[in-house]
Write an enzyme that holds these catalytic residues in place. Structure first.
Site, PDB file in Angstrom:
ATOM      1  N   ASN A 117       0.803  -1.213   0.000  1.00 36.77           N
ATOM      2  CA  ASN A 117       0.000   0.000   0.000  1.00 36.77           C
ATOM      3  C   ASN A 117       0.835   1.262   0.000  1.00 36.77           C
ATOM      4  OD1 ASN A 117      -2.402   1.361   0.058  1.00 36.77           O
ATOM      5  ND2 ASN A 117      -2.627   1.290   2.271  1.00 36.77           N
ATOM      6  N   THR A 167      19.893 -21.279 -23.318  1.00 35.28           N
ATOM      7  CA  THR A 167      18.505 -20.988 -23.671  1.00 35.28           C
ATOM      8  C   THR A 167      18.325 -21.227 -25.162  1.00 35.28           C
ATOM      9  OG1 THR A 167      18.576 -19.255 -22.010  1.00 35.28           O
ATOM     10  CG2 THR A 167      16.684 -19.271 -23.479  1.00 35.28           C
ATOM     11  N   LYS A 169      17.198 -20.691 -28.729  1.00 37.94           N
ATOM     12  CA  LYS A 169      16.761 -19.561 -29.555  1.00 37.94           C
ATOM     13  C   LYS A 169      16.552 -20.066 -30.988  1.00 37.94           C
ATOM     14  CE  LYS A 169      17.940 -16.659 -26.148  1.00 37.94           C
ATOM     15  NZ  LYS A 169      17.024 -15.816 -25.413  1.00 37.94           N
ATOM     16  N   LYS A 171      13.584 -17.835 -29.619  1.00 37.53           N
ATOM     17  CA  LYS A 171      12.751 -18.269 -28.505  1.00 37.53           C
ATOM     18  C   LYS A 171      11.316 -18.527 -28.920  1.00 37.53           C
ATOM     19  CE  LYS A 171      12.847 -13.591 -26.489  1.00 37.53           C
ATOM     20  NZ  LYS A 171      13.145 -12.964 -25.212  1.00 37.53           N
ATOM     21  N   LYS A 195      17.273 -24.731 -21.853  1.00 40.65           N
ATOM     22  CA  LYS A 195      16.229 -23.971 -21.169  1.00 40.65           C
ATOM     23  C   LYS A 195      15.171 -23.468 -22.137  1.00 40.65           C
ATOM     24  CE  LYS A 195      15.785 -19.550 -18.711  1.00 40.65           C
ATOM     25  NZ  LYS A 195      15.032 -18.896 -19.789  1.00 40.65           N
ATOM     26  N   ASP A 197      12.763 -20.549 -23.084  1.00 40.58           N
ATOM     27  CA  ASP A 197      12.770 -19.124 -22.780  1.00 40.58           C
ATOM     28  C   ASP A 197      11.599 -18.806 -21.852  1.00 40.58           C
ATOM     29  OD1 ASP A 197      12.681 -16.058 -23.380  1.00 40.58           O
ATOM     30  OD2 ASP A 197      14.542 -16.832 -24.220  1.00 40.58           O
ATOM     31  N   GLU A 198      11.704 -17.685 -21.138  1.00 40.70           N
ATOM     32  CA  GLU A 198      10.661 -17.367 -20.152  1.00 40.70           C
ATOM     33  C   GLU A 198       9.298 -17.164 -20.793  1.00 40.70           C
ATOM     34  OE1 GLU A 198      12.951 -13.549 -21.065  1.00 40.70           O
ATOM     35  OE2 GLU A 198      13.378 -15.670 -20.752  1.00 40.70           O
ATOM     36  N   HIS A 288      12.889 -18.271 -13.324  1.00 38.41           N
ATOM     37  CA  HIS A 288      13.268 -17.105 -14.117  1.00 38.41           C
ATOM     38  C   HIS A 288      12.636 -15.862 -13.502  1.00 38.41           C
ATOM     39  CE1 HIS A 288      13.680 -14.278 -17.427  1.00 38.41           C
ATOM     40  NE2 HIS A 288      14.640 -15.052 -17.875  1.00 38.41           N
ATOM     41  N   ARG A 289      13.360 -14.742 -13.582  1.00 36.58           N
ATOM     42  CA  ARG A 289      12.893 -13.532 -12.895  1.00 36.58           C
ATOM     43  C   ARG A 289      12.278 -12.517 -13.862  1.00 36.58           C
ATOM     44  NH1 ARG A 289      18.363 -10.095 -11.286  1.00 36.58           N
ATOM     45  NH2 ARG A 289      19.374 -10.208 -13.315  1.00 36.58           N
ATOM     46  N   SER A 373      23.313 -15.356 -16.827  1.00 34.76           N
ATOM     47  CA  SER A 373      22.766 -15.541 -18.162  1.00 34.76           C
ATOM     48  C   SER A 373      22.599 -14.186 -18.822  1.00 34.76           C
ATOM     49  CB  SER A 373      21.412 -16.258 -18.054  1.00 34.76           C
ATOM     50  OG  SER A 373      20.763 -16.293 -19.295  1.00 34.76           O
TER      51      SER A 373
END
Length: 469
Positions: A117, A167, A169, A171, A195, A197-198, A288-289, A373
């Site tokens: 808040n 990763t 590609k 992707k 991996k 991709d996200e 993954h962020r 990465s």
């Protein structure tokens, strides 16, 4: 009786109730460090007290129901304020929250309370949560990472070196069969992981189930050929929790070792649900962020990534992306290593030079492997090995798939470079000063590495760092 007895309506200063400079913090308190930029004319004590109030029991006016509870027991307290060196009108406000304010085992509730808040508050020009101290009593209500670093090494039977990933590609746009083919080539060449991709979830050109099946085939074929355990981070992120779990269950049925989740876009509730399933069913969980920079990129507003990293360790994940450091400024290196230690270590001392505001004891909550990465290639290998050490995952997307001879030779080049760096380090050589020489020597024995060295010899990503102390 008159209504006014013991209750006085009206607006009063927050600092009367919520600024308590002589408060002794308790071991059970959750402590927060906020970077505040108050509006002109707002004293820092009032701003700090307002943050404590609005993120705990306070509201903008006195209410008669305050008399039905013990505010002293439940209120957040701003107990210390210090100006930020070198910044005009910026202060670090330290706030202590009683443990009772938070639901056990819920990162979601913790964030809703602390940052839900108060960031839109008018008296503040900007506000950033720099760090949280999670008390032992609260840590113990979380499962944490499904497995942690040691269990992961035992599952994979890989010791004494960083793990290698890639990763896939492009992707978006590959068919499932061609995607699986790319996975197989990378794993066969010597990578430990590939991996999703996200943003690979389940799109019209490649539905999730088809991708899972072809990737599983690639994993088993590569394992049979190399005699090593392989994995592919199958992205289980979905539009609903039920769909996410369906994907995780299917991954388990295929017998693959690891799944993946985008924890910020997917949300902490979904992430914790998935982490519990992963521990119960022996799946590793790669995190993954995606979306983190929306929250953590501004220096004066939002949340520092170290807070998101701590939250992930509580919610659960075995790997998390943590930046690369390479080619960036020194200050950023220290700050990055600060939250890398918060992810991996059991006990981390307060160290302001590394951005760590509080001593954190994780009481044996499993650790998380940091993942480096983004824009890295073979010439970065010595620096990455030195900076991150053995307990890390190094991910080369373009740095594998961009190899002139294809995916498998690209994977070979990375694996040879990594093994050379680890061997050199173990022999006592200095990776920082001799890194280029080590890579050059190794490339004499590996044509794949020599070709990689040639193609990436000039590429740099030189921009000043955003994140300084």
């Amino acid at each position: 009786t008159k209504a006014s007895v013991g209750f006085k309506a009206g607006v009063k200063d927050y600092k009367l109730t919520y600024y308590t400079p002589d408060y002794e913090t308790k071991d059970t308190d959750i402590l927060a460090a906020f970077r505040m930029s108050p509006q002109p004319g707002v004293p820092p004590e009032e701003a700090g007290a307002a943050v404590a109030a609005e993120s705990s029991t306070g509201t903008w006016t006195t209410v008669w129901t305050d008399g039905l509870t013990s505010l002293d027991r439940y209120k957040g307290r701003c107990y210390h304020i210090e100006p930020v060196a070198g910044e005009e009108n910026q202060y670090i406000a330290y706030v202590a929250y009683p443990l009772d304010l938070f639901e056990e085992g819920s990162v979601t509730n913790m964030f809703t309370s602390i940052v839900g808040n108060v960031f839109g508050f008018k008296a503040l020009r900007a506000l950033r949560l720099e760090d949280l101290r999670i008390p032992v009593a609260y840590v113990k209500t979380f499962q944490g990472p499904p497995h942690g670093i040691q269990v992961e090494r035992d599952k994979l039977n890989k010791y004494g070196r960083p793990l290698l990933g890639c990763t896939i590609k492009p992707k978006l746009g590959l068919s499932a069969k061609n995607y699986g083919r790319a996975v197989y080539e990378c794993l066969r060449g010597g990578l430990d992981f590939t991996k999703d991709d996200e943003n690979v979830n389940s799109q019209p050109f490649m539905r999730w189930r088809d991708r899972f099946v072809f990737c599983a085939e690639a994993i088993y074929k590569a394992q049979a050929e190399t005699g090593e355990i392989k994995g592919h981070y199958l992205n289980a992120t979905a539009g609903t929790c039920e769909e996410m779990m369906k994907r995780a269950v299917f991954a388990r049925e295929l017998g693959v070792p690891i799944v993946m989740h985008d924890y910020l876009t997917g949300g902490f509730t979904a992430n914790t649900t998935l982490a519990h399933y992963c521990r119960d069913n022996g799946l590793l969980l790669h995190i993954h962020r995606a979306m983190h920079a929306v929250i953590d990129r501004q220096k004066n507003h939002g949340m520092h990534f170290r807070v998101l990293a701590k939250a992930l360790r509580m919610s659960g994940g075995d790997h998390i992306h943590a930046g690369t450091v390479v080619g960036k400024l020194e200050g950023e290196r220290d700050i990055t290593l600060g939250f890398v230690d918060l992810l991996r270590d059991d006990f981390i001392e307060k160290d302001r030079s590394r951005g760590i505001f509080f001593t954190q004891d994780w009481v044996s909550l499993p650790g998380v492997l940091p993942v480096a990465s983004g824009g890295i290639h073979v010439w970065h290998m010595p620096a990455l090995t030195e900076i991150f050490g053995d307990d890390s995952v190094l991910q080369f997307g373009g740095g594998t798939l961009g190899h002139p001879w294809g995916n498998a030779p690209g994977a070979v080049a990375n694996r040879v470079a990594l093994e050379a760096c680890v061997q050199a380090r173990n022999e006592g050589r200095d990776l920082a000063s001799e890194g280029n020489a080590i890579i050059r020597e190794a490339s004499k024995w590996s044509p794949e590495l020599a070709a990689a060295c040639e193609i990436w010899k000039e590429i740099k990503f030189e921009f000043p760092a955003m994140d300084t102390l």
